[in-house]
Design an enzyme around this catalytic site. Structure first.
Site, mmCIF file in Angstrom:
data_model
loop_
_atom_site.group_PDB
_atom_site.id
_atom_site.type_symbol
_atom_site.label_atom_id
_atom_site.label_comp_id
_atom_site.label_asym_id
_atom_site.label_seq_id
_atom_site.Cartn_x
_atom_site.Cartn_y
_atom_site.Cartn_z
ATOM 1 N N LYS A 168 -44.235 19.468 25.491
ATOM 2 C CA LYS A 168 -45.426 18.625 25.660
ATOM 3 C C LYS A 168 -46.561 19.334 26.395
ATOM 4 O O LYS A 168 -47.736 19.086 26.118
ATOM 5 C CB LYS A 168 -45.049 17.320 26.369
ATOM 6 C CG LYS A 168 -44.117 16.455 25.534
ATOM 7 C CD LYS A 168 -43.769 15.154 26.218
ATOM 8 C CE LYS A 168 -42.758 14.366 25.387
ATOM 9 N NZ LYS A 168 -42.467 13.049 25.979
ATOM 10 N N ASP A 225 -47.256 8.436 25.287
ATOM 11 C CA ASP A 225 -46.017 8.175 26.033
ATOM 12 C C ASP A 225 -46.200 7.125 27.122
ATOM 13 O O ASP A 225 -45.394 6.209 27.269
ATOM 14 C CB ASP A 225 -45.511 9.461 26.701
ATOM 15 C CG ASP A 225 -44.649 10.308 25.783
ATOM 16 O OD1 ASP A 225 -44.134 9.765 24.786
ATOM 17 O OD2 ASP A 225 -44.488 11.499 26.070
ATOM 18 N N ALA A 230 -39.565 16.496 36.795
ATOM 19 C CA ALA A 230 -40.949 16.923 37.039
ATOM 20 C C ALA A 230 -41.548 17.625 35.830
ATOM 21 O O ALA A 230 -42.412 18.492 35.957
ATOM 22 C CB ALA A 230 -40.989 17.842 38.266
ATOM 23 N N GLY A 231 -41.102 17.244 34.636
ATOM 24 C CA GLY A 231 -41.629 17.835 33.407
ATOM 25 C C GLY A 231 -42.805 17.057 32.843
ATOM 26 O O GLY A 231 -43.465 16.287 33.552
ATOM 27 N N GLY A 232 -43.054 17.238 31.557
ATOM 28 C CA GLY A 232 -44.207 16.619 30.914
ATOM 29 C C GLY A 232 -44.169 15.099 30.905
ATOM 30 O O GLY A 232 -45.182 14.449 31.163
ATOM 31 N N TYR A 253 -33.088 7.774 24.481
ATOM 32 C CA TYR A 253 -32.713 6.593 23.697
ATOM 33 C C TYR A 253 -31.586 6.947 22.738
ATOM 34 O O TYR A 253 -31.283 8.118 22.498
ATOM 35 C CB TYR A 253 -33.920 6.071 22.909
ATOM 36 C CG TYR A 253 -34.445 7.053 21.885
ATOM 37 C CD1 TYR A 253 -33.953 7.075 20.584
ATOM 38 C CD2 TYR A 253 -35.419 7.990 22.220
ATOM 39 C CE1 TYR A 253 -34.403 7.984 19.646
ATOM 40 C CE2 TYR A 253 -35.880 8.907 21.299
ATOM 41 C CZ TYR A 253 -35.377 8.898 20.010
ATOM 42 O OH TYR A 253 -35.825 9.819 19.096
ATOM 43 N N GLY A 284 -34.687 4.409 26.384
ATOM 44 C CA GLY A 284 -36.057 4.731 25.986
ATOM 45 C C GLY A 284 -36.496 4.149 24.656
ATOM 46 O O GLY A 284 -37.575 4.500 24.155
#
Length: 263
Positions: free
Chosen positions: A63, A99, A121-123, A208, A228
């Protein structure tokens, strides 16, 4: 026929082709949507044009690479430097982030949320944390190492590592990591995660299609939690609207997309 795809690594689990293709078929739209396994995010732009795509979704871990691949960024994605939806316009790649709004759609049934702990702590964490902050929620971001937390701290977020986290109550704990996607791992050590969840009101996992160890733990504790799927639906409706250039009402997209989850 316009061609669309989802880029990711892994990507074989993605329901996006089923969702978007069912919408295209239901609305008689000349579109086709597929999966692309992409290991090197820096090749995203080149691959997009080589395949002659009209648009794409981007999932983990690309992302942030998608943000860099775009010629122009619009809307919320500008705030977070993270793109999950790309549309081609006159030979240029236009990046969006659906998102965050998708997630807000997913947690609406939880009611008023004031304090949130974001795991990872990602996108996805970047997008959701900023959206929560925009809604005046009190956000703490927890990650194993300090390195990736620096950007969050500089943006005014409370941050903590596994070692420094205070085991206090939160209204909602959100897992944005890929822990549990292809293995049986937890997003944080159990000695940290369990006491946090035991004091929490709600849990949510961005993953999900499977009961992750995180969600299983929520169930064992008796915590109301969601995977999700609703976030996927919410962001998918908004992405499809971009793909189809707002040719349909959002409700007309949502209905067949929701139906696709029954397949």
């Amino acid at each position: 026929m316009r061609l669309f795809a989802i880029f990711g690594d892994p990507v074989k689990h993605s329901r996006s082709p089923l969702m978007h293709n069912h919408v295209f078929k239901s609305l008689n739209y000349q579109g086709c949507y597929t999966r692309i396994q992409l290991t090197d995010g820096s090749k995203l732009r080149q691959t997009f044009f080589e395949l002659g795509l009209s648009g794409a979704n981007i999932t983990v871990p690309h992302k942030e690479a998608a943000f860099k691949a775009c010629d122009e960024i619009r809307g919320f994605a500008n705030k977070v430097g993270v793109v999950n939806t790309i549309v081609e316009e006159n030979g240029k790649l236009i990046g969006y982030n659906t998102d965050a709004d998708g997630f807000m759609y997913a947690i609406k049934p939880f009611g008023r949320i004031k304090t949130i702990l974001v795991l990872g702590a990602g996108g996805t964490a970047k997008a959701l944390s900023q959206r929560f902050k925009d809604e005046s929620m009190d956000v703490t971001v927890m990650n194993r190492s300090e390195g990736r937390l620096e950007g969050f701290a500089n943006s005014g977020f409370k941050t903590a590592t596994w070692k420094s986290i205070e085991l206090k109550p939160y209204d909602l704990i959100v897992n944005t990591t890929s822990a549990g996607l292809e293995d049986d791992s937890f997003p944080a050590p159990l000695e940290i995660l369990k006491p946090l969840l035991e004091q929490c009101s709600f849990g949510a996992d961005a993953i999900y299609g499977k009961v992750t160890p995180f969600l299983q733990l929520c169930t064992e504790i008796g915590l109301t939690a969601k995977d999700g799927a609703d976030m996927l639906l919410g962001q998918g409706v908004l992405a499809n609207d971009l793909f189809t250039q707002s040719s349909f009402e959002l409700g007309d997209i949502e209905s067949p997309m929701q139906e696709s989850f029954l397949f």
